[in-house]
Design a protein around this motif. Structure first.
Motif: not given
Length: 245
Positions: A76-89, A195-209
């Motif tokens: 739950r925590i890891v998923d929430r971090l992965e779904r943050v809309r802004v870039p995370t470093v 643009s950055m949100w769409a890129a990270k969200e697309a990669v997340r969805r591909l991994r989770k699919a």
């Protein structure tokens, strides 16, 4: 920018439940404010980013179901971090192991020192396992062969090794870490948020699919005598013995 600091340096920033909950709240805050454009994570002190979950929290586990509940909470925590809309470093020096590696892997970018250490050495410490989601994160970043090498041999990758593997975006000397991290953040702040949100969200969805269920693995391993004996040995600062059951 929102900066998250894991602040238990005497324990190498090993995560407590309160710290996990605080990270979740930080993710909520990042998504709730238009003024936050980047979120960074780092550990207090010089020894660790996060050295896993505090082992003392495993001493109350009795059955494999406790392991399933634990991994569900971590997911739950890891998923929430992965779904943050802004870039995370993730800004890493010292040990980034166990749950710490999962948190770093859930970030979008990682910056580390040459002498940082990345791994999940559970095959020689606790004898537990990871959730299917965490296995997926590691395979996603490192590939199946390197992931198995990391886990089966309980290896720790240096910052240079992790950079060569593509896991770390920038590697530097310890005295340059803050400057290099600031350069990464400044570059992100100049780019288009959507643009950055769409890129990270697309990669997340591909991994989770195609993520399969793995509760049977967690139930078997966390319910084993090996795991319970290893937790007791770890807390007593003794070497565990393995029986495979």
């Amino acid at each position: 920018m929102l900066e998250v600091i894991f602040n238990r340096p005497a324990q190498r920033n090993a995560m407590t439940w309160a710290m996990y909950d605080g990270l979740y709240d930080a993710c909520e805050r990042a998504d709730a404010s238009d003024d936050i454009r980047v979120m960074t994570l780092r550990g207090a002190g010089e020894d660790a980013f996060v050295a896993g979950t505090d082992i003392g929290q495993f001493s109350s586990f009795e059955t494999g179901a406790d392991g399933v509940a634990y991994e569900a909470k971590i997911e739950r925590i890891v998923d929430r971090l992965e779904r943050v809309r802004v870039p995370t470093v993730a800004i890493v020096r010292g040990y980034c192991v166990g749950g710490g590696l999962a948190l770093a892997a859930a970030c979008d970018l990682r910056v580390a020192t040459h002498d940082a250490r990345f791994g999940v050495p559970i095959a020689r410490t606790l004898g537990n396992c990871l959730s299917m989601n965490t296995y997926s994160l590691l395979v996603h970043h490192l590939g199946p062969a390197r992931t198995l090498d990391l886990l089966l041999r309980a290896r720790l990758l240096s910052g240079d090794d992790a950079c060569s593997a593509g896991f770390v975006a920038e590697v530097c000397a310890a005295d340059r870490l803050d400057a290099v991290a600031a350069e990464v953040v400044e570059r992100l702040l100049r780019h288009a948020p959507l643009s950055m949100w769409a890129a990270k969200e697309a990669v997340r969805r591909l991994r989770k699919a195609a993520l399969p269920d793995g509760d049977d693995l967690v139930t078997t391993v966390f319910g084993s005598a090996d795991f319970h004996n290893a937790v007791a040995a770890f807390l007593a600062k003794q070497r565990p013995t393995w029986e495979g059951r």
